[in-house]
Design a protein around this motif. Structure first.
Motif, mmCIF file in Angstrom:
data_model
loop_
_atom_site.group_PDB
_atom_site.id
_atom_site.type_symbol
_atom_site.label_atom_id
_atom_site.label_comp_id
_atom_site.label_asym_id
_atom_site.label_seq_id
_atom_site.Cartn_x
_atom_site.Cartn_y
_atom_site.Cartn_z
ATOM 1 N N ALA A 1 0.857 -1.188 0.000
ATOM 2 C CA ALA A 1 0.000 0.000 0.000
ATOM 3 C C ALA A 1 0.887 1.230 0.000
ATOM 4 C CB ALA A 1 -0.919 0.012 1.213
ATOM 5 N N HIS B 1 1.610 5.350 0.045
ATOM 6 C CA HIS B 1 1.027 6.575 0.611
ATOM 7 C C HIS B 1 1.992 7.721 0.376
ATOM 8 C CE1 HIS B 1 -2.040 4.184 2.772
ATOM 9 N NE2 HIS B 1 -1.031 3.308 2.979
ATOM 10 N N LEU C 1 -1.650 10.346 -5.932
ATOM 11 C CA LEU C 1 -2.251 9.019 -6.103
ATOM 12 C C LEU C 1 -1.435 8.194 -7.095
ATOM 13 C CD1 LEU C 1 -4.595 7.115 -5.431
ATOM 14 C CD2 LEU C 1 -5.862 8.144 -7.341
ATOM 15 N N SER D 1 2.006 7.190 -5.525
ATOM 16 C CA SER D 1 1.892 6.109 -4.542
ATOM 17 C C SER D 1 1.673 4.765 -5.213
ATOM 18 C CB SER D 1 0.746 6.421 -3.552
ATOM 19 O OG SER D 1 -0.510 6.434 -4.225
ATOM 20 N N LYS D 2 0.857 4.770 -6.281
ATOM 21 C CA LYS D 2 0.604 3.535 -7.010
ATOM 22 C C LYS D 2 1.881 3.054 -7.707
ATOM 23 C CE LYS D 2 -1.744 0.358 -9.330
ATOM 24 N NZ LYS D 2 -2.242 -0.863 -8.703
ATOM 25 N N THR E 1 -1.223 -1.407 -4.391
ATOM 26 C CA THR E 1 -2.272 -0.403 -4.417
ATOM 27 C C THR E 1 -1.698 0.942 -3.999
ATOM 28 O OG1 THR E 1 -3.865 -2.091 -3.741
ATOM 29 C CG2 THR E 1 -4.586 0.177 -3.577
ATOM 30 N N GLY E 2 -2.228 2.016 -4.552
ATOM 31 C CA GLY E 2 -1.807 3.360 -4.169
ATOM 32 C C GLY E 2 -2.972 4.146 -3.593
ATOM 33 N N TYR E 3 -2.729 4.861 -2.449
ATOM 34 C CA TYR E 3 -3.782 5.637 -1.794
ATOM 35 C C TYR E 3 -3.496 7.133 -1.801
ATOM 36 C CZ TYR E 3 -5.372 1.104 -0.125
ATOM 37 O OH TYR E 3 -5.822 -0.181 -0.058
ATOM 38 N N THR F 1 -4.506 10.219 1.034
ATOM 39 C CA THR F 1 -5.806 10.050 1.693
ATOM 40 C C THR F 1 -5.708 9.392 3.060
ATOM 41 O OG1 THR F 1 -6.172 7.950 0.570
ATOM 42 C CG2 THR F 1 -6.971 9.934 -0.543
ATOM 43 N N GLN F 2 -4.584 8.708 3.397
ATOM 44 C CA GLN F 2 -4.499 7.974 4.653
ATOM 45 C C GLN F 2 -3.209 8.360 5.405
ATOM 46 O OE1 GLN F 2 -4.966 3.758 4.034
ATOM 47 N NE2 GLN F 2 -6.890 3.997 2.860
#
Length: 451
Positions: free
Chosen positions: A383, A385, A396, A399-400, A423-425, A428-429
């Motif tokens: 993941a 971030h 986004l 990060s991906k 996955t890229g976030y 957002t987190q």
């Protein structure tokens, strides 16, 4: 005598040269192959012909000297005639000849009795002879058809003539009627093809008479003779579609037959090659179909036509459709040591600023994670971030890309790509405040989750 003969010779030479040039010009328009099937009978040719001719008659001949003749000074006169010829073979024919004209000469030999003739005139009222005509050089191995055919002739016949002699005292003695004697015509010449049915005839003939009174004066013991140089035209009789036998070149027909046969055989060879090529294509197609029925590309024991799951790894147990048999579910436990390896990798993970390029200092820790995935067949979730610097779309994507970059590296080291999720976030987190540099540093991370 000499000047007259020279004039006659020059005239005949001019006729011969002119005729030859004309024949060469005409021959360029008569470019037919002149084909007749080899060994055909006479019915395939034109064998009958007629001819007309005119020229000069002279007591002078190429044989002997005029000093041995009854009269020493020849005077050339006009002669003319015609003939009918039957060609029997390519090089041999029979010819019926007719000609007439006049002979003149002067300066007779001295008579011991004193009654010396000064000149003579002889009317050649008619002659009829049958001659053998031998055509030369019509068989040509280099050209389709020669346009000049030399010939020789030899025959025998009857000559009807009436001589008159003028004596030194001015009186004239004339035979009361025609005299008829046997004579032998010997000739040579050549014919030039002006067309498919017309030939130019140029010839010279010496006539040996079985008598010593053709000039009306018997002097010496030798018989009289005279020459006839002529030019004429020969016309072939019969269908225009047939070539003349005398001018036909049988070698050309044999060459044509050979070329046709070679072309026919080549066509057969080409057709056979095409048939062989078709058979080869059919055989290749058949072999390909057979190969499909017997080929097992992945070696799982199921041929390709029945294999619904191709390219299964070697040694994999499969069902009748070639698909991998379900393995018994094995519980995988993540140990503390495993967690420590992952935590170490997260701690040492560094990227180039603003990029998804992994720095080399991160490789040793990532190598351990890859080996862990290979040995224990773990699944891994990555993941990515970022902090809040920059646009949401840019963060986004970054990060991906960083998560995917780590996945690619682990797969290159042997990890199973199907067990890694990237996955890229973006921003957002966050796990810390983005208002401080330290907080933003914590938010720029990739989390590893083993399961």
């Amino acid at each position: 005598m000499k000047p007259n003969f020279k004039k006659a010779s020059l005239m005949l030479t001019g006729i011969l040269i002119g005729g030859k040039l004309f024949a060469q010009t005409a021959d360029t328009t008569n470019n037919s192959s002149n084909y007749v099937q080899p060994f055909s009978g006479g019915g395939s040719f034109r064998t009958w012909s007629i001819g007309v001719h005119g020229g000069m008659l002279s007591p002078y001949t190429i044989f002997g000297n005029m000093n041995n003749q009854d009269f020493k000074s020849p005077h050339e006169q006009i002669g003319y005639g015609a003939y009918v010829k039957k060609q029997i073979l390519h090089s041999f024919g029979i010819q019926a000849d007719f000609f007439r004209g006049k002979l003149e000469g002067a300066v007779g030999q001295t008579n011991p009795s004193g009654n010396t003739p000064t000149s003579f005139k002889t009317d050649l009222n008619w002659s009829a002879a049958l001659s053998a005509n031998f055509t030369l050089a019509n068989i040509n191995w280099r050209h389709k058809q020669g346009f000049i055919q030399p010939y020789l002739s030899l025959g025998g016949g009857v000559l009807a003539y009436r001589p008159s002699v003028t004596l030194a005292d001015g009186t004239t003695e004339r035979a009361g009627s025609d005299l008829r004697e046997f004579f032998i015509p010997v000739g040579a010449g050549f014919k030039i093809n002006l067309g498919s049915a017309v030939n130019l005839d140029l010839g010279y003939q010496v006539n040996f008479v079985n008598a010593n009174n053709v000039d009306g004066y018997k002097y010496g013991l030798t018989n009289d003779k005279f020459s006839y140089a002529h030019v004429g035209l020969e016309f072939a009789l019969g269908k225009s579609s047939k070539p003349q036998l005398a001018t036909h070149n049988p070698v050309n027909s044999m060459r044509t037959e050979y070329l046709w046969e070679a072309q026919r055989l080549q066509s057969q060879v080409d057709a056979q090659k095409a048939e062989n090529q078709k058979l080869r294509s059919d055989l290749d197609a058949t072999n390909a179909n057979l190969s499909k029925l017997t080929t097992d590309s992945d070696g799982d024991g199921v041929v390709d036509v029945n294999d619904k799951c191709p390219n299964t790894p070697a040694g994999t147990k499969v069902d009748g459709s070639g698909c991998q048999l379900a393995k018994p579910e094995v519980k995988v436990y993540v140990t503390e040591e495993d967690k420590r390896v992952v935590k170490e990798a997260i701690k040492n993970l560094e990227f180039d600023l603003g990029k998804a390029t992994i720095r080399p200092t991160s490789f040793p820790s990532l190598d351990k994670v890859a080996q862990l995935l290979v040995d224990k067949n773990f699944s891994l979730k990555l993941a990515g971030h970022t902090d809040n610097t920059g646009s949401a779309d840019l963060n986004l994507r970054l990060s991906k890309d960083r998560a995917e970059s780590i996945k690619s590296y682990l797969v290159s080291k042997g990890a199973n790509a199907s067990r890694i999720e990237a996955t890229g976030y973006g921003k957002t987190q966050p796990i810390a405040t983005n208002k401080t540099a330290a907080g933003r540093q914590q938010n720029r991370r990739v989390e590893f989750t083993l399961y």
